[in-house]
Motif scaffolding. Structure first.
Motif, mmCIF file in Angstrom:
data_model
loop_
_atom_site.group_PDB
_atom_site.id
_atom_site.type_symbol
_atom_site.label_atom_id
_atom_site.label_comp_id
_atom_site.label_asym_id
_atom_site.label_seq_id
_atom_site.Cartn_x
_atom_site.Cartn_y
_atom_site.Cartn_z
ATOM 1 N N ASN A 175 2.763 1.973 -3.335
ATOM 2 C CA ASN A 175 1.530 2.452 -4.345
ATOM 3 C C ASN A 175 1.071 4.070 -2.846
ATOM 4 O O ASN A 175 -0.544 4.139 -3.994
ATOM 5 C CB ASN A 175 0.376 1.630 -4.655
ATOM 6 N N GLY A 176 1.689 4.783 -3.010
ATOM 7 C CA GLY A 176 0.473 5.740 -2.030
ATOM 8 C C GLY A 176 0.142 6.291 -1.276
ATOM 9 O O GLY A 176 -1.317 7.068 -1.663
ATOM 10 N N GLY A 177 -0.744 4.318 -0.496
ATOM 11 C CA GLY A 177 -2.123 4.172 0.370
ATOM 12 C C GLY A 177 -1.358 4.316 1.923
ATOM 13 O O GLY A 177 -2.454 3.467 1.860
ATOM 14 N N ILE B 40 -4.185 4.970 -11.998
ATOM 15 C CA ILE B 40 -3.706 4.816 -10.901
ATOM 16 C C ILE B 40 -4.967 5.110 -9.657
ATOM 17 O O ILE B 40 -5.167 5.278 -9.398
ATOM 18 C CB ILE B 40 -3.350 6.634 -10.820
ATOM 19 N N GLY B 41 -3.812 4.708 -8.811
ATOM 20 C CA GLY B 41 -4.847 4.047 -7.054
ATOM 21 C C GLY B 41 -5.699 2.848 -7.819
ATOM 22 O O GLY B 41 -6.637 2.742 -7.007
ATOM 23 N N GLU C 119 -10.206 -0.438 -0.535
ATOM 24 C CA GLU C 119 -11.557 0.344 -0.034
ATOM 25 C C GLU C 119 -12.949 -0.838 -0.450
ATOM 26 O O GLU C 119 -14.020 -0.412 0.183
ATOM 27 C CB GLU C 119 -11.733 1.266 -0.733
ATOM 28 N N LEU D 5 -5.693 1.201 -4.734
ATOM 29 C CA LEU D 5 -6.108 1.727 -2.797
ATOM 30 C C LEU D 5 -7.615 1.874 -3.144
ATOM 31 O O LEU D 5 -8.717 1.982 -2.525
ATOM 32 C CB LEU D 5 -6.028 3.023 -2.747
ATOM 33 N N THR D 6 -8.341 2.155 -4.282
ATOM 34 C CA THR D 6 -9.776 1.595 -4.777
ATOM 35 C C THR D 6 -10.625 -0.041 -4.181
ATOM 36 O O THR D 6 -11.365 -0.052 -4.022
ATOM 37 C CB THR D 6 -10.352 1.496 -6.031
ATOM 38 N N CYS E 254 0.726 -1.700 -0.090
ATOM 39 C CA CYS E 254 -0.047 -0.204 0.126
ATOM 40 C C CYS E 254 0.879 1.634 -0.237
ATOM 41 O O CYS E 254 0.377 1.850 -0.993
ATOM 42 C CB CYS E 254 -1.176 -0.016 1.149
#
Length: 216
Positions: free
Chosen positions: A55-57, A153-154, A161, A157-158, A52
């Motif tokens: 990946n910027g999370g 992108i993301g 969530e 993280l998506t 995470c």
């Protein structure tokens, strides 16, 4: 837990239907935090956190207690108890999520990125989780591969969530079988790319059938 004293449960206020009626044990705030950190280490949370963060999370991003290159400078009960969607999924599939939640439900004063937990309080349930690092590492490998294969992108993280949302919903609809089945189907669909994890999970379930997984 070290440094505890027992208290007769009959002298406590009447417990809720979900609380243990066993003897209460006095614990310190610091002991509870240490217990949680140790449990997170045993389940291999760091392997998932690394994916995470890469990946910027990071769940700690923007926290005033976070020191660059060092980490958290002020641990609290709230952040120790909190699980991201991937860690919830790990404990959900291994039938350990309830164990985790019931322990932290006893801990008062949790807030967002801080706590007002007393230095000493009473609990009636300890936290005993097995070493499932092989499962978390397999899940981390799956997530790493997904991150590489999806250019959006993301994406990771998506996904985190969405899984988090469905597992929370599952906790809230235990008495609605049809809705519960639908949510479980959604979780299964979202986790379908976790091939390494599913292989390790299958072996784990064979080694530890459901009634035995709760024995420590």
């Amino acid at each position: 837990m070290s440094g505890f004293t027992r208290k007769d449960s009959s002298r406590q206020d009447a417990p809720s239907p979900h609380e243990s009626t066993g003897p209460f044990i006095q614990v310190s705030r610091q002991t509870v935090i240490a217990t949680g950190v140790q449990a997170l280490h045993k389940i291999g949370s760091d392997a998932i956190c690394k994916v995470c963060i890469a990946n910027g999370g990071s769940c700690c991003q923007g926290c005033r207690h976070l020191a660059r290159g060092i980490g958290c400078q002020q641990r609290n009960t709230s952040c120790t108890a909190w699980l991201c969607g991937f860690l919830k999924y790990l404990l959900y599939e291994t039938d350990l999520l309830r164990e985790w939640n019931e322990f932290w439900d006893q801990v008062p004063g949790q807030d967002y990125r801080e706590d007002f937990t007393p230095e000493f309080f009473f609990v009636s349930k300890s936290l005993l989780l097995p070493d499932i690092r092989n499962l978390s590492e397999a899940l981390a490998d799956d997530l790493h591969e997904l991150a590489k294969s999806h250019i959006a992108i993301g994406f990771i993280l998506t996904l985190r969530e969405k899984i988090d949302k469905y597992i929370d919903q599952l906790e809230d609809c235990q008495l609605h079988s049809e809705k519960k089945t639908k949510i479980k189907r959604n979780i299964k669909m979202l986790s379908s790319p976790f091939h390494r994890f599913q292989k390790e999970l299958h072996e784990y379930r064979q080694k530890f059938p459901t009634p035995l997984r709760f024995q420590s």
